[in-house]
Design an enzyme around this catalytic site. Structure first.
Site, PDB file in Angstrom:
ATOM      1  CB  CYS A 171      54.030  63.265  39.554  1.00 39.45           C
ATOM      2  SG  CYS A 171      54.144  64.121  37.960  1.00 39.45           S
ATOM      3  CG  HIS A 197      58.982  54.443  41.100  1.00 43.71           C
ATOM      4  ND1 HIS A 197      60.099  55.259  41.168  1.00 43.71           N
ATOM      5  CD2 HIS A 197      57.963  55.204  41.567  1.00 43.71           C
ATOM      6  CE1 HIS A 197      59.754  56.433  41.654  1.00 43.71           C
ATOM      7  NE2 HIS A 197      58.456  56.423  41.910  1.00 43.71           N
TER       8      HIS A 197
END
Length: 309
Positions: free
Chosen positions: A241, A208
């Site tokens: 994030c 990822h």
């Protein structure tokens, strides 16, 4: 380029990893429309939401409602991210097809992101595995900052392999190794893939990547050369994030699919419909997204002679 696989599988994470950092909170009906567009494009695995604190991630406070609205589509797995046993219980009650337990490869990121160290998360995972096993549900693991931590720097491959081995010992066989803030280099990717193949051959890894420094697709290509056949990506390049500085979007799904198809690797995805889904996502979030193919079209998308000046 070396030997490459004939086919890869892609999990779409735009609905969760993508939307969690957006300023505009999409209502459930828009999330549902985007999910359906992605399924129509051929996706069979989607990470659609997360059961985390609504106070910390208000964009995903409607997790149970979104799963209920989507229901179950034959041949499509709907994944929900969970950070602890409470989140796992909520996800099971909402009938998520697959739970994805998230933990960090470093303690500093773990405390910032999850309010617990990696070893504390590992202890929590043990309880989650017991609970999901009793419920007959599958649990995958997402390992954040597996290639580099914005607080601690490079994460040694040995530490990642050790943590992955401990996770595997709990009965988890599917694990995502996440470049959470785009710190991965080609050599790091090669080293981790080789170590996984040699040290944990029974593990089923996915990689990822984020495109923070423009190396996302480079990472995918290196991973392919090392035999990785599962990837995670985000429609339009959405994501990042919210608890890490300078986080940027994920590798863009349609850009990655375009590259894969051009080198002869099958994905099961329809690029034209993926581009339509990306434009829909752009409309919903209300800003220009980073995806390139959604703007330019595929390589052989031709124009009239008057189109070039």
């Amino acid at each position: 380029m070396g030997r490459l696989p004939d086919r890869v599988s892609i999990t779409e994470v735009g609905l969760r990893d993508g939307l969690q950092i957006e300023k505009r909170i999409l209502p459930p009906d828009e999330k549902l429309a985007l999910a359906k567009a992605l399924i129509d494009a051929g996706h069979t695995s989607l990470e659609v939401t997360s059961f985390v604190s609504p106070a910390r991630v208000p964009q995903l406070a409607d997790a149970a409602d979104v799963l209920a609205a989507l229901g179950h589509t034959p041949g499509v797995e709907l994944k929900a991210l969970v950070p602890n046993i409470r989140g796992a219980e909520r996800a099971l009650a909402a009938k998520a097809d697959v739970l994805v337990f998230v933990l960090s490869a470093t303690d500093t990121h773990g405390v910032r992101n999850l309010n617990r160290s990696s070893h504390e998360s590992l202890a929590e995972l043990r309880e989650v595995v017991t609970t999901t096993s009793a419920a007959g549900a599958r649990i995958d693991v997402s390992l954040s900052v597996a290639f580099g931590c914005p607080f601690e720097g490079d994460v040694p491959v040995e530490e990642v392999i050790d943590l992955a081995g401990r996770i595997q010992q709990l009965g988890v066989s599917r694990m995502s190794f996440c470049d959470t803030t785009g710190m991965a280099t080609p050599r790091q990717i090669q080293a981790l893939a080789e170590a996984l193949r040699e040290r944990l051959p029974e593990l089923d890894p996915a990689f990822h990547f984020h495109n923070t420094r423009g190396l996302g697709l480079v990472g995918v290509l290196v991973a392919l050369q090392e035999g990785i056949v599962r990837f995670e990506s985000s429609v339009g390049g959405l994501g990042g994030c919210p608890f890490a500085p300078s986080a940027a979007g994920n590798v863009c799904t349609e850009d990655m699919v375009h590259m894969l198809h051009e080198i002869g690797i099958e994905t099961g995805l329809d690029l034209t419909r993926l581009m339509e889904a990306a434009r829909l996502a752009e409309q919903f979030v209300g800003r220009t997204l980073d995806g390139q193919v959604m703007k330019s079209g595929p390589r052989l998308h031709l124009h009239g002679r008057d189109g070039c000046k």
